[in-house]
Design an enzyme around this catalytic site. Structure first.
Site: not given
Length: 705
Positions: A354-355, A357, A359, A362, A477
């Site tokens: 899904l994406g 970043g 962290f 996902v 964040d």
């Protein structure tokens, strides 16, 4: 005498009407014929509710996120059709709650009077299968319930995780009390609803005195004094003429089996108490058979012998095993198996991505069995020393409950990886809708009403994190990519608390001051100490992004519009605030709401932490929708004339902290500074840098990245 027949007929009609209102039934178990109620011999079940062979009605089992309903099949007359006054009614029922894990109930059951038996759209977990987030508090629900709740939900103001509450059209109880009963000597005796033992409850409404009494006890006779009494309360506006009566139960992350053993009900009278000894018995837990233990032991020996023969295969299996240390079992039942999550995400394949970043990545997944869609975040955590604190923090965050937070469903640890499981948000993140992307020909545009609702939702979530939960949680964040949209385009804040969690270990993908460049409060980059005011600053940047449809620093914008907050401040000060509104809205928006949003966004973006509002103030003004009610935004500190560009603070360099990339390295920062100087014309002492932007983004020269 000629009037006597008319009088007699009226008397007969009145008598028949009164008789029809005295509905009464008794269930002493639910098998083999059902209730002694004049011919009605069944009960309506929906969800996972079922009747077991011994006659016990099991509303839910020990599976997560389930709903079970059981209703008397026919609607009963609850009001006088002529006057509209609610009748008195009385119910007695025996139930038992058997949790999957001792002392950890989930979630509870409720006695309910409802216009329908189906309760369509109702959700499990804290909603008890009665309603959903949009329904809570609506007068149109026409719903009355008495909840026996075994989970403390802070969203609804629950007093503890073992309480009884009276709910009218809402899950915020009108009155509640810790579960207990009054003994024969008048002493208050605590009662554990999730002990697994049988409890009898009595719910009585006096339509004349306008009082609701709730009584409980672990025995057959009814105590003389109710444990909960609520008055005055008139149920006439709440109830329809004809309503259905029954029970609802649900499970959440934690699960309990909710059993109903017997039930009696009477309209305009007192329901008879149940003899618990005559009711069906609860099923006993399955005992470990000696033969099974011997078989397991023999199997272990065989496996050990096979290990000597197949050492290579065994090494492979151990390397990929889901190792669980003893301390992990103390954290709670939120742990998923790695095998389960790997299967859910189809092996973490790229097609399910899904994406990603700072962290981690996902993935979209579907849990086996329940077929629940989830989002699985795969986080790399290199610190073995801090892994225990990390997981304990995750378990704590998993208890957060708010309609505008993305729910953390559970976690899994496998060597250096941590897998976090969240509710799946089908519409992705806010930034996909907010910022114009030339590569997306059919990119949807959020209306102003949708944007303002999202801002109010995120503000409410931050207020909950800062002030309304049992501990203060600093998000650290807040940004558009961390605001996720559900199926109805409601904004839900995600990744809450993860920045704090990373203090237990190293993460090479983020800056030393944890957060995202472009949203960092100036005091955070100087001190490294996060506060709730830092979240407020980041929320201010988010508000301006939502209004303008632009990022905090837009490299492609004209020099005077490069820094969003400075441009908006200049337009607001000159009364030309309409110039900053996202042109894709085509002028369709509420002027007053936009003015409120801009004013609140500038106030939150103030470089001085003490001058910013709290999230409680932000929520109040966003809910009010009146720009005149919002205090004037304090002016930022006066600038240094034309000498700011020469100061040791770095001038324009400080602007780089607002650039929206969580993976900026020092080399790219230097490039951005050079680009910014050239594009914005801020080279030398004659290139003015405003005090607002200068103060907001200071400290690059102090080495905070």
């Amino acid at each position: 005498m000629s009037e006597n027949p008319i009088f007699f007929l009226a008397f007969v009609a009145l008598f028949l009407s009164a008789a029809s209102q005295h509905d009464e039934f008794v269930y002493t178990g639910f098998g083999g014929g059902g209730a002694a109620n004049g011919g009605r011999s069944n009960i309506s079940l929906t969800g996972v509710a079922e009747i077991e062979n011994n006659g016990i009605l099991r509303l839910t089992n020990d599976t997560s996120r389930l709903i079970g309903h059981a209703f008397y099949p026919s609607a009963l007359q609850f009001r006088n059709a002529t006057t509209g006054d609610a009748f008195s009614f009385s119910a007695a029922f025996a139930f038992a709650i058997v949790p999957e894990y001792p002392t950890l109930g989930g979630h509870g059951l409720a006695f309910v009077i409802s216009p329908t038996k189906e309760l369509k759209g109702a959700l499990p977990s804290q909603y008890l299968g009665l309603m959903n987030a949009a329904d809570v508090g609506n007068f149109s629900n026409h719903l009355f319930a008495v909840e026996f709740d075994t989970v403390q939900d802070f969203e609804f103001g629950d007093i503890n995780d073992n309480h009884i509450g009276i709910d009218i059209n809402s899950l915020v109880s009108n009155a509640s009390v810790a579960a207990a009963y009054y003994g024969g000597d008048g002493a208050n005796v605590s009662l554990n609803l999730k002990s697994g033992g049988t409890v009898q409850a009595w719910v009585d409404y006096d339509g004349v005195a306008k009082v609701i009494n709730v009584t409980v006890a672990p025995f057959s006779s009814k105590p003389a004094v109710p444990i909960l009494s609520f008055h005055p309360v008139d149920l006439s506006p709440i109830l329809h003429d004809r309503m259905f009566v029954g029970f609802s139960a649900s499970t959440g992350l934690l699960a309990s089996s909710h059993y109903l053993l017997g039930w009696s009900f009477k309209m305009n009278g007192v329901a008879q108490s149940l003899d618990l000894a005559s009711l069906p018995s609860l099923p006993h837990p399955k005992k470990k058979a000696t033969a099974l233990i011997i078989a397991v032991s023999a199997t272990a020996v065989i496996i050990l012998i096979a290990a000597v023969i197949g050492a290579a295969y065994l090494f492979y299996k151990i390397k990929n095993a889901d190792v669980i240390e003893p301390w992990e079992l103390e954290i709670g039942p939120h742990r998923f198996s790695y095998k389960e999550l790997k299967r859910a995400t189809k092996g973490f394949r790229d097609r399910e991505l899904l994406g990603f970043g700072g962290f981690g990545k996902v993935y979209k997944g579907t849990l086996p069995g329940s077929r629940t869609e989830v989002a699985v975040k795969r986080v790399s955590h290199e610190s073995r020393q801090g892994i225990r604190e990390f997981v304990a923090e995750i378990a704590s965050i998993g208890r957060l409950r708010h309609r505008n937070l993305v729910q953390l469903l559970g976690w899994c640890r496998r060597r250096a990886d941590l897998l976090l499981v969240y509710d799946y948000m089908p519409n992705g993140s806010l930034d996909n809708f907010l910022f114009f992307d030339e590569s997306k020909a059919d990119q949807p545009v959020l209306s102003w009403a949708e944007r303002f609702r999202i801002l109010r939702g995120v503000a409410s979530a931050l207020l909950y994190l800062h002030e309304e939960w049992e501990h203060v949680v600093i998000h650290r964040d807040v940004k558009a990519s961390n605001v996720l949209l559900d199926a109805d385009l409601n904004g839900r804040l995600g990744d809450f608390g993860l920045a704090k969690l990373y203090e237990h270990g190293a993460n090479p993908s983020t800056t030393r001051v944890v957060g995202t460049l472009g949203y960092l409060a100036p005091e955070l980059t100087r001190t490294g100490k996060a506060t709730t005011s830092c979240d407020v600053f980041a929320f201010g940047a988010l508000v301006l992004e939502v209004v303008c449809g632009r990022r905090p620093i837009e490299s492609k914008a004209p020099p005077e519009e490069l820094v969003l907050v400075e441009w908006v401040w200049e337009r607001w000060s000159s009364g030309r605030w309409a110039d900053v509104v996202d042109p894709r809205l085509e002028g369709v928006y509420d002027n007053e709401e936009v003015a409120v949003a801009i004013k609140v966004g500038l106030w939150c973006s103030h470089p001085a932490a003490a001058a910013r509002p709290t999230m409680r103030e932000v929520v109040r003004y966003l809910d009010g929708g009146d720009a005149a009610e919002v205090p004037d935004v304090p002016s930022p500190p006066a600038s240094d004339g034309g000498h700011e560009g020469k100061s040791d603070h770095g001038g324009f360099e400080d602007f780089v902290h607002s650039y929206p990339s969580s993976s900026f390295g020092k080399g790219s920062i230097a490039s951005a500074i050079a680009l910014g100087r050239e594009e914005a014309g801020l080279v030398g002492p004659d290139g003015p840098v405003s005090s607002f932007a200068y103060s907001s983004l200071s400290s690059l020269s102090r080495g905070s990245v």
